[in-house]
Design a protein around this motif. Structure first.
Motif, PDB file in Angstrom:
ATOM      1  N   TRP A 153      44.222  37.145  39.459  1.00 19.68           N
ATOM      2  CA  TRP A 153      43.370  35.955  39.430  1.00 19.68           C
ATOM      3  C   TRP A 153      42.114  36.118  40.276  1.00 19.68           C
ATOM      4  N   LEU A 154      42.189  36.950  41.311  1.00 22.54           N
ATOM      5  CA  LEU A 154      41.044  37.124  42.197  1.00 22.54           C
ATOM      6  C   LEU A 154      39.883  37.837  41.498  1.00 22.54           C
ATOM      7  N   GLY A 155      40.203  38.705  40.557  1.00 24.80           N
ATOM      8  CA  GLY A 155      39.140  39.398  39.813  1.00 24.80           C
ATOM      9  C   GLY A 155      38.242  38.421  39.071  1.00 24.80           C
ATOM     10  N   THR A 156      38.843  37.442  38.429  1.00 26.28           N
ATOM     11  CA  THR A 156      38.068  36.422  37.720  1.00 26.28           C
ATOM     12  C   THR A 156      37.254  35.577  38.693  1.00 26.28           C
ATOM     13  N   VAL A 157      37.847  35.221  39.805  1.00 29.49           N
ATOM     14  CA  VAL A 157      37.144  34.427  40.813  1.00 29.49           C
ATOM     15  C   VAL A 157      35.937  35.203  41.341  1.00 29.49           C
ATOM     16  N   LEU A 158      36.131  36.484  41.622  1.00 34.17           N
ATOM     17  CA  LEU A 158      35.021  37.303  42.116  1.00 34.17           C
ATOM     18  C   LEU A 158      33.887  37.378  41.105  1.00 34.17           C
ATOM     19  N   THR A 159      34.214  37.521  39.832  1.00 30.19           N
ATOM     20  CA  THR A 159      33.191  37.583  38.787  1.00 30.19           C
ATOM     21  C   THR A 159      32.409  36.274  38.714  1.00 30.19           C
ATOM     22  N   VAL A 160      33.122  35.167  38.715  1.00 30.51           N
ATOM     23  CA  VAL A 160      32.463  33.857  38.633  1.00 30.51           C
ATOM     24  C   VAL A 160      31.570  33.634  39.851  1.00 30.51           C
ATOM     25  N   VAL A 161      32.059  33.973  41.022  1.00 30.84           N
ATOM     26  CA  VAL A 161      31.277  33.794  42.251  1.00 30.84           C
ATOM     27  C   VAL A 161      30.033  34.681  42.223  1.00 30.84           C
TER      28      VAL A 161
ATOM     29  N   GLY B 126      39.767  45.698  46.640  1.00 28.25           N
ATOM     30  CA  GLY B 126      40.897  44.787  46.470  1.00 28.25           C
ATOM     31  C   GLY B 126      42.036  45.401  45.682  1.00 28.25           C
ATOM     32  N   ALA B 127      41.726  46.253  44.735  1.00 25.77           N
ATOM     33  CA  ALA B 127      42.777  46.886  43.928  1.00 25.77           C
ATOM     34  C   ALA B 127      43.682  47.761  44.786  1.00 25.77           C
ATOM     35  N   TYR B 128      43.151  48.324  45.867  1.00 22.31           N
ATOM     36  CA  TYR B 128      43.941  49.189  46.729  1.00 22.31           C
ATOM     37  C   TYR B 128      44.520  48.474  47.953  1.00 22.31           C
ATOM     38  N   THR B 129      44.017  47.290  48.245  1.00 23.13           N
ATOM     39  CA  THR B 129      44.467  46.625  49.475  1.00 23.13           C
ATOM     40  C   THR B 129      45.178  45.298  49.256  1.00 23.13           C
ATOM     41  N   VAL B 130      45.021  44.689  48.104  1.00 26.30           N
ATOM     42  CA  VAL B 130      45.586  43.369  47.830  1.00 26.30           C
ATOM     43  C   VAL B 130      46.685  43.525  46.781  1.00 26.30           C
ATOM     44  N   PRO B 131      47.742  42.756  46.874  1.00 22.83           N
ATOM     45  CA  PRO B 131      48.808  42.852  45.866  1.00 22.83           C
ATOM     46  C   PRO B 131      48.282  42.591  44.446  1.00 22.83           C
ATOM     47  N   VAL B 132      48.915  43.202  43.476  1.00 20.44           N
ATOM     48  CA  VAL B 132      48.486  43.126  42.080  1.00 20.44           C
ATOM     49  C   VAL B 132      48.445  41.686  41.591  1.00 20.44           C
ATOM     50  N   HIS B 133      49.484  40.905  41.896  1.00 24.20           N
ATOM     51  CA  HIS B 133      49.516  39.531  41.397  1.00 24.20           C
ATOM     52  C   HIS B 133      48.360  38.694  41.958  1.00 24.20           C
ATOM     53  N   THR B 134      47.831  39.073  43.111  1.00 20.07           N
ATOM     54  CA  THR B 134      46.674  38.377  43.670  1.00 20.07           C
ATOM     55  C   THR B 134      45.391  38.838  42.972  1.00 20.07           C
ATOM     56  N   MET B 135      45.274  40.132  42.723  1.00 16.48           N
ATOM     57  CA  MET B 135      44.073  40.663  42.070  1.00 16.48           C
ATOM     58  C   MET B 135      43.946  40.182  40.628  1.00 16.48           C
TER      59      MET B 135
END
Length: 134
Positions: free
Chosen positions: A58-66, A47-56
């Protein structure tokens, strides 16, 4: 699972040494958690290389929780619950062995002889003295 219990720790060690079923459950538990956390890390790197930074952000926290919730659900039901039951059974077996040893030393406990009452801490006479003080 053990809650700092010395009896629980001893039971865990005995089970790890002597029960293949317990070792299998413990390995499965570790493998589930390792897979969930490794998958989370790989998805974050991709995700760090394919998704925009502003998305990663919040997405990083979501991935951890999931990942943590998924590991808790999967490992809890398939491994942790059976392991907890095995530890409790082992602690119960140890308590039973201690009670049988106590009965062998103090046979009046089992027969209900007058003047003797069994407590969790040992054999106590009606006069308040423990068997060790007699």
């Amino acid at each position: 699972m053990l809650r700092g219990s010395a009896a629980g720790n001893a039971a865990w060690e005995r089970l790890m040494a002597g029960s293949e079923r317990f070792r299998r459950a413990e390995r499965r538990f570790s493998a589930i958690w390792a897979t969930a956390l490794l998958t989370e890390c790989v998805v974050k790197v991709v995700g760090a290389y394919t998704v925009p930074v502003h998305t990663m952000v919040w997405l990083g926290t979501v991935l951890t929780v999931v990942a943590v919730l998924a590991a808790m659900l999967i490992a809890g039901g398939s491994c942790a619950d059976p392991m907890e039951k095995m530890v409790k059974a082992e602690v119960g077996a140890e308590d039973q062995a201690e009670a049988e040893a106590e009965v062998a030393v103090h046979p009046g406990v089992l027969t209900g002889a007058p003047g003797v009452a069994r407590r969790r801490t040992g054999v106590v006479r009606n006069d308040g003295k423990t068997a060790g003080q007699l």
